[in-house]
Design an enzyme around this catalytic site. Structure first.
Site, PDB file in Angstrom:
ATOM      1  N   GLY A  19       0.823  -1.201   0.000  1.00 55.14           N
ATOM      2  CA  GLY A  19       0.000   0.000   0.000  1.00 55.14           C
ATOM      3  C   GLY A  19       0.864   1.260   0.000  1.00 55.14           C
ATOM      4  O   GLY A  19       1.723   1.416   0.856  1.00 55.14           O
ATOM      5  N   ILE A  23      -1.446   5.868   4.425  1.00 49.00           N
ATOM      6  CA  ILE A  23      -0.459   5.399   5.391  1.00 49.00           C
ATOM      7  C   ILE A  23       0.868   5.155   4.683  1.00 49.00           C
ATOM      8  O   ILE A  23       1.937   5.496   5.202  1.00 49.00           O
ATOM      9  CB  ILE A  23      -0.936   4.103   6.087  1.00 49.00           C
ATOM     10  CG1 ILE A  23      -2.158   4.405   6.949  1.00 49.00           C
ATOM     11  CG2 ILE A  23       0.171   3.489   6.931  1.00 49.00           C
ATOM     12  CD1 ILE A  23      -2.754   3.177   7.619  1.00 49.00           C
ATOM     13  N   ASN A  51      -6.429  12.320  -3.470  1.00 47.95           N
ATOM     14  CA  ASN A  51      -5.365  11.745  -2.640  1.00 47.95           C
ATOM     15  C   ASN A  51      -4.440  12.829  -2.123  1.00 47.95           C
ATOM     16  O   ASN A  51      -3.754  12.643  -1.115  1.00 47.95           O
ATOM     17  CB  ASN A  51      -4.479  10.782  -3.457  1.00 47.95           C
ATOM     18  CG  ASN A  51      -5.213   9.583  -4.002  1.00 47.95           C
ATOM     19  OD1 ASN A  51      -4.863   9.078  -5.066  1.00 47.95           O
ATOM     20  ND2 ASN A  51      -6.226   9.106  -3.292  1.00 47.95           N
ATOM     21  N   LYS A  67       1.096   4.887  -7.962  1.00 45.73           N
ATOM     22  CA  LYS A  67       1.441   5.370  -6.626  1.00 45.73           C
ATOM     23  C   LYS A  67       2.785   4.815  -6.165  1.00 45.73           C
ATOM     24  O   LYS A  67       3.618   5.537  -5.624  1.00 45.73           O
ATOM     25  CB  LYS A  67       0.366   4.953  -5.616  1.00 45.73           C
ATOM     26  CG  LYS A  67      -0.908   5.720  -5.740  1.00 45.73           C
ATOM     27  CD  LYS A  67      -1.831   5.430  -4.564  1.00 45.73           C
ATOM     28  CE  LYS A  67      -3.113   6.226  -4.715  1.00 45.73           C
ATOM     29  NZ  LYS A  67      -4.002   6.042  -3.563  1.00 45.73           N
ATOM     30  N   ALA A 116      -7.766  -7.887   0.987  1.00 51.93           N
ATOM     31  CA  ALA A 116      -6.308  -7.924   0.805  1.00 51.93           C
ATOM     32  C   ALA A 116      -5.602  -8.195   2.115  1.00 51.93           C
ATOM     33  O   ALA A 116      -4.595  -8.902   2.172  1.00 51.93           O
ATOM     34  CB  ALA A 116      -5.822  -6.610   0.200  1.00 51.93           C
ATOM     35  N   CYS A 168     -36.453  -5.953   0.961  1.00 51.16           N
ATOM     36  CA  CYS A 168     -37.709  -5.214   1.051  1.00 51.16           C
ATOM     37  C   CYS A 168     -37.533  -3.812   1.589  1.00 51.16           C
ATOM     38  O   CYS A 168     -38.246  -2.893   1.206  1.00 51.16           O
ATOM     39  CB  CYS A 168     -38.702  -5.961   1.955  1.00 51.16           C
ATOM     40  SG  CYS A 168     -39.237  -7.477   1.205  1.00 51.16           S
TER      41      CYS A 168
END
Lengths: 642, 323
Positions: A19, A23, A51, A67, A116, A168
């Site tokens: 990632g 972070i 971002n 990224k 992930a 519903c």
């Protein structure tokens, strides 16, 4: 300042970051400053404008680029001599197998979805690589350390199931704005602009209406040469007027509920609307599909405004019109995308009109977009704090001997004077089916449920396996793979359609199935127990998986326990995710058994928890999104039997 | 406060954080002016955070030349002597910070700002000081407090793997929603001088020891005329002696401040980057809260020690002063 011993551990370490987003950017920077010299980073995303408020390694000029790569370049600027290896790829790719993970001293997750995280958790367990998990939402954040055999794995504590709503509620008796959003996005938008062949509950009502489904089909179809304005009003009147009238005709439904009011376009928008839309000045000069906007066309500038029913209606019709006039080619193939301005406008307007009908407060486009797009609210500061905490734990992990790992919670409101609260990690849960090899129990009607149901709803959805292999003893019932020969593929396809008891190796009461995901190197045993009856409301899948119990309460000082990225079942990657909205001050990790089990949800690449953060009144549950699954129609039929 | 709407550009860029604190708060941020001095790692982190948040302007003060030492925990400095030689820390950080958000005006102010007068400080809504003497802290704090305008005042210092934040918002009123009603809150803050004058004996026993340790070192540096960077492990014996004196004067046991803690703080001459990120983040949040008027600000010290991992708020104020 790091000690000599720490420094040497850091220098020799090889670290994997998964990632490169909120972070990730903070983490990469802090790792580099702290002396780490060999960092690998995986991220499949490209950079978007939204971002840039926190992913500070990226600039406007980088929008659209990878990224992982841009992050690497940015950090090399102030630490030119370290090695950063970027992978613009999905961590679930088969390239990232256990061998790949084993080369690292520690894995640091900066992910935003449960799917992930589970995947990485299993690979780290299989490779015996320490994993440091983390997550943030707004001002909340946490860091947890997972070391095989010493601490809980990421899945030892079942993550809360996302909230789901009975079909519903969405189709007939909404009581919250979120219900209207789901209706507008997954039913109306899908019906009008999405795949026509998809089953759609749009006209399903709580009672068996006289209308045949063929008639319903006609209504939504845009007839040749039909004036778009006419078409728009026709749709409007059908869903907001006629459908409501039909629903009202069933007295039972409204015995204990407020009755909705039908809304017709002629009442809200007298014919003069045509003149307004004809105003050339408001029309966009460019035909660029991405800049087409009903708001711009109508001069409604502020996405934070809450529009009136009239304004919403104008937007509804204008958006519909613009789709046909400027983006006709896409109609029939569109799926809702939160970055598609026109789609967001349409869904906002439709949800608001429906809300007005049912006496539910209206919301601004800004708010509606956040709900419909499952947007995680995020700031740079929390990510920075969490990144610092991650590196502190990572350094400990690298110094094998020290067993002073911690989980740390970053709170918005202090608890016992603490904004940063350290907690001792828990021991592994002995009945965790992931790290402790505990068998699970499946209750199912082996004469009714097919293997396909088992694969989709249990193996993939609940167990989080992507490429499963299912065995009964030595008999292979099902597997996925690139190198299977045709006869096997055909065999498995046939098996999928068989009910469990009629499989070549029959699955009946007492059978033990072994389910594996080779890539995750994760294997699990399931004891099958035959059961005849299942509650349609509470157990709509007709299958109940159980067996892993909540670990006993070992926490000492915990008042709050948070978890982010609680995506949900791992059905379809392309669909919206569900979110558990929780109160800031009292958040508990719920087991999936205690969470309300209603309808299914699917997972997307982003998931979030949105907490009660605005000073303005925010509908707690308004942040949860649900995808109606394809089987909802079946469930409706079942219920009609009463 | 409002009036102008956020521009389309701002709405798009700040979308995710507007969802945290709202458009009003974002507007207030865009009109605010922040002054920062002492550009080491932690303050660099803070600056990054506040620029990303979208303040109106950020003014930097630090005339020290860039040295290789400065590079250790400060990611705003490109490690190229050709680029940084001859420039001050403020200059070089200014260039980097501008890149994070073109909508924020970042500039440099030169000179010893503890000598600047009240008019200078009146231009700002927030003043953050770091790496300066005790006297300077007190002086600047007083100048800010004297103004009729509320200027939020913060000090921040990180040593070894510890960090300390001080907050002074004078008389702070803000409203918040509790359940369905809006309540007015008011907090009175003591000045830095008043706060550190609170007798140690009157403080709760379970307090963060770091607070006391920092006060001893602060006293030492003041007495020796050291700048914060100058103190090193060689000074430990003197510092231990000072500890004894101070504890006696305060009528508390010397064991309140462990040897090991003092040693760590004194030996660790460089900052520890993870702690910079943490403290810079907390400070960023506090400043954003103060500017936006949203959220409970902390009162009045925040202390963090990576060894125990606790980030603690300590209220060090004298109840008699009404604070």
């Amino acid at each position: 300042m790091a000690s000599e011993q720490q420094l040497s551990a850091i220098k020799g370490a090889k670290v994997l970051m998964v990632g490169a987003g909120g972070i990730g950017c903070e983490l990469l920077k802090t790792l580099a400053l702290s002396g780490f010299r060999d960092i690998h980073i995986i991220d499949m995303d490209t950079i978007e404008v939204s971002n840039l408020n926190r992913q500070f390694l990226f600039r406007q000029s980088h929008v659209g680029q990878s990224k992982a790569k841009v992050a690497r370049d940015a950090v090399l600027r102030f630490r030119p001599h370290i090695s950063i290896t970027p992978y613009h790829a999905n961590v679930k790719d088969s390239d990232f197998n256990v061998e790949f993970f084993k080369q690292f001293n520690v894995v640091l997750n900066g992910l935003d979805n449960l799917d992930a995280r589970r995947h990485v958790n299993r690979l780290c367990l299989a490779g015996n690589v320490p994993l440091i998990e983390s997550g943030t939402t707004g001002f909340l954040g946490q860091v947890t350390v997972h070391i095989k055999g010493k601490t809980e794995c990421y899945e030892c504590q079942p993550k809360p199931a996302p909230k789901s709503y009975p079909v519903c509620t969405i189709t007939s008796t909404p009581s919250k704005f979120i219900h209207c959003i789901v209706w507008a996005k997954d039913l109306l938008f899908a019906k009008l602009f999405g795949d026509r062949n998809q089953a759609n509950d749009l006209n399903v009502r709580s009672s068996d209406a006289a209308n045949s489904s063929e008639q319903a089909e006609d209504v939504f179809e845009h007839r040749n040469n039909e004036d778009i304005e006419q078409y728009g009003r026709r749709i409007y009147d059908h869903v907001f007027g006629y459908n409501i009238e039909v629903a009202l005709s069933n007295e039972e439904t409204w015995k204990n509920r407020n009755k909705p009011k039908p809304i017709y376009s002629r009442d809200v928008l007298p014919a003069e609307l045509n003149q307004q839309n004809g105003n050339a000045e408001n029309k966009l000069v460019t035909d660029d599909p991405s800049s087409v906007s009903a708001m711009a066309s109508l001069g409604l500038k502020n996405p934070q405004d809450i529009w009136s029913v009239t304004e919403n209606s104008r937007i509804f019709l204008e958006a519909l019109k613009l789709f046909y006039e400027k983006r006709e080619k896409e109609i029939g193939n569109l799926t809702f995308d939160k970055d598609d301005q026109l789609a967001v406008e349409f869904v906002t307007a439709a949800a608001n009109i429906r809300a007005a009908s049912f006496g539910i407060p209206l919301h601004s486009l800004f708010e509606a977009k956040g709900i419909a797009g499952n947007i995680v609210h995020a700031v740079a500061t929390t990510n920075a704090i969490i990144a610092g905490l991650i590196v502190i734990e990572a350094i400990k992990v690298l110094q094998n001997g020290t067993n002073n790992y911690r989980m740390t919670y970053c709170l918005e409101h202090p608890s016992k004077k603490m904004l940063l609260m350290p907690v001792e990690p828990f021991e592994p849960n002995k009945s965790c089916y992931v790290c402790s090899e505990t068998p699970l129990l499946l209750e199912v009607n082996t004469h009714h449920s097919k293997l396909r149901d088992f694969v989709e709803k249990i193996v993939k959805a609940k167990l989080g396996m992507s490429f499963p292999l299912i065995m009964h003893g030595s008999s292979l019932l099902y597997e996925v793979g690139d190198d299977l020969d045709e006869s096997m593929v055909a065999n498995y396809a046939a098996n999928l359609e068989k009910v469990l008891s009629e499989l070549p190796s029959p699955v009946t009461n007492g059978t033990i199935l072994t389910v594996e995901d080779l890539q995750q190197e994760f294997s699990c045993n399931i004891n099958v127990k035959h059961r005849e009856e299942f509650d349609e409301e509470k157990e709509p899948d007709g299958m109940v998986l159980s067996g892993w119990t909540q670990p006993p309460e070992k926490a000492k000082d915990i008042d709050v326990s948070i978890d982010n990225g609680n995506g949900v079942s791992t059905l379809k990657a392309s669909q919206a995710v569900s979110v558990e909205a929780e109160e800031i001050d009292n958040i508990e990790v719920m087991s999936t058994e205690t969470a309300a089990k209603k309808r299914k949800i699917s997972d997307m690449s982003e998931s979030s928890e949105i907490s009660n953060r605005k000073v303005e009144d925010v509908d707690d549950d308004g942040d949860e999104i649900v995808m109606l699954d394809d089987d909802s129609a079946d469930c409706i039929k079942k219920r009609r039997v009463h | 406060m409002d009036g102008e709407e956020l521009t389309e550009q701002e709405t798009a860029l700040y979308d995710r954080q507007i969802r945290v604190w709202g458009a009003d708060a974002q507007r207030r941020l865009s009109k605010s002016h922040v002054l920062v001095s002492g550009l080491k790692g932690t303050v660099a982190e803070f600056c990054k955070n506040i620029v990303l948040a979208g303040v109106g302007s950020l003014t930097l003060i630090d005339d020290r030349p860039v040295t290789e030492d400065a590079l250790t925990a400060n990611f705003l400095i490109p490690p190229d002597e050709n680029l940084y030689s001859g420039k001050t820390l403020a200059d070089i950080c200014c260039d980097s910070l501008k890149e994070f958000n073109p909508m924020v005006r970042v500039s440099v102010e030169k000179g010893d700002f503890s000598n600047f007068d009240g008019d200078f400080f009146e231009k700002f809504d927030v003043v953050v000081v770091s790496c300066c003497s005790l006297t300077a802290k007190k002086t600047i704090n007083e100048k800010c407090r004297k103004l009729s305008k509320r200027v939020a005042f913060y000090t921040v210092d990180c040593r070894d793997s510890c960090g300390e934040l001080f907050v002074d918002l004078k008389n702070y009123t803000y409203s918040k929603k509790k359940l369905d009603e809006t309540i007015e809150c008011q907090i009175q803050y003591p000045s830095f001088e008043e706060a550190i004058a609170v007798p140690w004996k009157s403080l709760p026993r379970r307090m963060s020891k770091l607070y006391f340790a920092m006060r001893v070192i602060e006293r030492f540096e003041e007495a020796e005329g050291h700048t914060p960077g100058q103190t090193s492990i060689e000074d430990l014996p003197k510092i231990l002696k000072l500890r004894k004196e101070v504890c006696e004067a305060q009528s508390v046991n010397e064991s309140l401040i462990p040897d090991s803690l003092l040693e760590r703080l004194v030996a660790g001459t460089s900052e520890f980057p993870p702690v910079c990120a943490i403290i810079g983040g907390i400070l960023g949040q506090e400043v954003i809260k103060a500017i936006s008027g949203k959220g409970d600000p902390l009162k009045n010290f925040f202390l963090f020690d990576a060894v125990d991992g606790k980030g603690v708020i300590e209220d060090i104020s004298n109840p008699n002063n009404g604070s």
